[in-house]
Design an enzyme around this catalytic site. Structure first.
Site, mmCIF file in Angstrom:
data_model
loop_
_atom_site.group_PDB
_atom_site.id
_atom_site.type_symbol
_atom_site.label_atom_id
_atom_site.label_comp_id
_atom_site.label_asym_id
_atom_site.label_seq_id
_atom_site.Cartn_x
_atom_site.Cartn_y
_atom_site.Cartn_z
ATOM 1 N N GLY A 138 0.816 -1.206 0.000
ATOM 2 C CA GLY A 138 0.000 0.000 0.000
ATOM 3 C C GLY A 138 0.849 1.255 0.000
ATOM 4 O O GLY A 138 1.893 1.309 0.662
ATOM 5 N N ARG B 135 1.092 -5.252 -5.984
ATOM 6 C CA ARG B 135 1.308 -6.550 -5.340
ATOM 7 C C ARG B 135 1.586 -7.571 -6.436
ATOM 8 O O ARG B 135 0.889 -7.604 -7.443
ATOM 9 C CB ARG B 135 0.097 -6.934 -4.496
ATOM 10 C CG ARG B 135 -0.040 -6.062 -3.256
ATOM 11 C CD ARG B 135 -1.264 -6.391 -2.431
ATOM 12 N NE ARG B 135 -1.243 -5.695 -1.147
ATOM 13 C CZ ARG B 135 -1.637 -4.440 -0.966
ATOM 14 N NH1 ARG B 135 -2.103 -3.749 -1.995
ATOM 15 N NH2 ARG B 135 -1.582 -3.882 0.232
ATOM 16 N N ASP C 199 4.893 -5.045 6.233
ATOM 17 C CA ASP C 199 5.260 -6.420 6.576
ATOM 18 C C ASP C 199 5.326 -7.340 5.363
ATOM 19 O O ASP C 199 6.208 -8.187 5.268
ATOM 20 C CB ASP C 199 4.320 -6.989 7.641
ATOM 21 C CG ASP C 199 2.853 -6.859 7.283
ATOM 22 O OD1 ASP C 199 2.540 -6.366 6.187
ATOM 23 O OD2 ASP C 199 2.019 -7.270 8.105
ATOM 24 N N THR D 297 4.167 2.669 5.729
ATOM 25 C CA THR D 297 2.798 2.186 5.886
ATOM 26 C C THR D 297 2.054 3.136 6.802
ATOM 27 O O THR D 297 2.595 3.562 7.831
ATOM 28 C CB THR D 297 2.745 0.760 6.451
ATOM 29 O OG1 THR D 297 1.401 0.455 6.851
ATOM 30 C CG2 THR D 297 3.650 0.585 7.647
ATOM 31 N N ASP E 158 -0.303 2.427 8.750
ATOM 32 C CA ASP E 158 -0.849 1.739 9.925
ATOM 33 C C ASP E 158 0.034 1.821 11.169
ATOM 34 O O ASP E 158 -0.430 1.547 12.273
ATOM 35 C CB ASP E 158 -1.117 0.267 9.603
ATOM 36 C CG ASP E 158 -2.268 0.094 8.637
ATOM 37 O OD1 ASP E 158 -3.219 0.888 8.714
ATOM 38 O OD2 ASP E 158 -2.217 -0.834 7.808
ATOM 39 N N ASP F 172 2.269 -0.187 12.264
ATOM 40 C CA ASP F 172 2.165 -1.475 12.965
ATOM 41 C C ASP F 172 3.408 -2.346 12.845
ATOM 42 O O ASP F 172 3.332 -3.562 12.965
ATOM 43 C CB ASP F 172 0.952 -2.251 12.453
ATOM 44 C CG ASP F 172 1.028 -2.535 10.959
ATOM 45 O OD1 ASP F 172 1.902 -1.956 10.281
ATOM 46 O OD2 ASP F 172 0.216 -3.328 10.461
ATOM 47 N N ARG G 151 -6.926 -2.287 9.079
ATOM 48 C CA ARG G 151 -7.460 -3.648 8.976
ATOM 49 C C ARG G 151 -7.002 -4.519 10.136
ATOM 50 O O ARG G 151 -7.761 -5.295 10.686
ATOM 51 C CB ARG G 151 -7.035 -4.274 7.642
ATOM 52 C CG ARG G 151 -7.666 -5.646 7.368
ATOM 53 C CD ARG G 151 -7.221 -6.200 6.021
ATOM 54 N NE ARG G 151 -5.790 -6.412 5.960
ATOM 55 C CZ ARG G 151 -4.984 -5.854 5.056
ATOM 56 N NH1 ARG G 151 -5.475 -5.055 4.137
ATOM 57 N NH2 ARG G 151 -3.694 -6.104 5.050
#
Length: 324
Positions: A14, A75, A106, A129, A131, A133, A175
């Site tokens: 992303g 991707r 990741d 990213t 996120d 995370d 997500r």
């Protein structure tokens, strides 16, 4: 150890605001250190297809302020196969590329780890990213911009909520991670924040809504998209319990990925881009350059990609304390 003369940079997974600033930093740090630098278009897919271009200082002029990624991202199902990765390696060999810098999350680092294992090519990672995370960095590139985009949008939603005495359920990205929801929820004065890391106690939420001041002219509930039931179900549950509320749902969607990166993301991307190149030249491989307590540090991919599922309880407590 083979001397590194040629490196390539790619963005994968992303997109995130600040990726262009990271590309710029890698290219110019490479040139500064006497390296030839290449750009791979469309991430690992471009590596498989041989879509690789030479880059110079001018290639990355006037991109630090732009969202998205000038190298594009995609991707790649083919790169997930050994045959695809072998094709990618052959393309690298043709151009005598000695090392890679990969910018992503990741999935990007998982692919890089496999590539190193099979073909022994030095790779360094940069966390890109929204996120936030990944382990091994206080913040990922794009996170600050994303939460500021959410805050700006929710502030605007709050204006119309105030005007109509409405309760808005706002669904944000995340997500697997609720960090966008949690920080934006605190900074927008949300009555409740629902995130995938925590079991939702609907009874507690309904009690909180019932206990909050009756003369409130607006209420905001922030829901991460990865929450078990999502924004639509949450809105319906609130309608059932409080039929007198004018409940509306707003899903922010992909606006959170776009826009000009904040100053914080531009500086973070610049520091980590330089750090990744210097890490390669120092003999590092299979590691992510991250920022920990103000310093550039390196974390093995295997540790960086372990999803952070422990949320700072003080942040969730603050939401409850301040929602009176």
């Amino acid at each position: 150890m083979k001397t590194i003369k040629n490196i390539a940079v790619l963005t994968s997974g992303g997109d995130a605001p600040g990726m262009n600033a990271a590309i710029r930093a890698v290219v110019r740090a490479g040139i500064y250190n006497g390296l030839n630098v290449f750009g791979v278009l469309r991430g690992y897919d471009g590596l498989v297809q041989g879509d690789i271009i030479p880059m110079d200082a001018k290639s990355v002029a006037n991109i630090i302020q732009r969202g998205g990624t000038v190298l594009k991202t995609a991707r790649s199902d083919e790169f997930r196969t050994y045959e695809g990765r072998e094709k990618a390696f052959e393309n690298i060999k043709k151009l005598e590329i000695d090392a890679l810098v990969v910018i992503g999350g990741d999935g990007t680092f998982t692919g890089a780890s496999k590539f190193i294992e099979e073909f022994d090519i030095p790779i360094m990672g940069i966390p890109g990213t929204i996120d936030n995370d990944l382990a091994g960095t206080d913040f990922t590139i794009g996170y600050d911009t994303a939460i500021n985009t959410v805050v700006d949008a929710v502030d605007k939603i709050r204006d119309t909520a105030e005007s109509h005495d409405r309760l808005f359920v706002v669904e944000v990205m995340g997500r697997d991670s609720g960090l966008i929801a949690l920080r934006s929820g605190i900074s927008t004065g949300a009555e409740a924040v629902l995130i995938p890391e925590l079991q939702v106690d609907y009874d507690a939420i309904m009690k909180r809504l019932d206990k909050t001041r009756k003369n409130k002219s607006s209420r905001i509930i922030i829901v991460a998209e990865g929450d078990k039931e999502g924004g639509m179900v949450v809105a319906d549950r609130i309608k059932e319990n409080f039929p007198h509320y004018d409940v509306r749902l707003s899903i922010l969607g992909h606006i959170q990925r776009g826009g000009k990166p904040t100053c914080m993301d531009r500086v973070l991307a610049s520091r980590l881009g330089v750090g990744a190149v210097e890490g390669l030249l120092a003999g590092r491989r299979g590691e992510m350059a991250g920022l920990l307590c103000g310093h550039v540090e390196f974390t093995p991919f295997s540790k960086a990609i372990k999803h952070i599922d422990k949320i700072n309880e003080n942040l969730t407590r603050i939401v409850e304390i301040l929602s009176l």
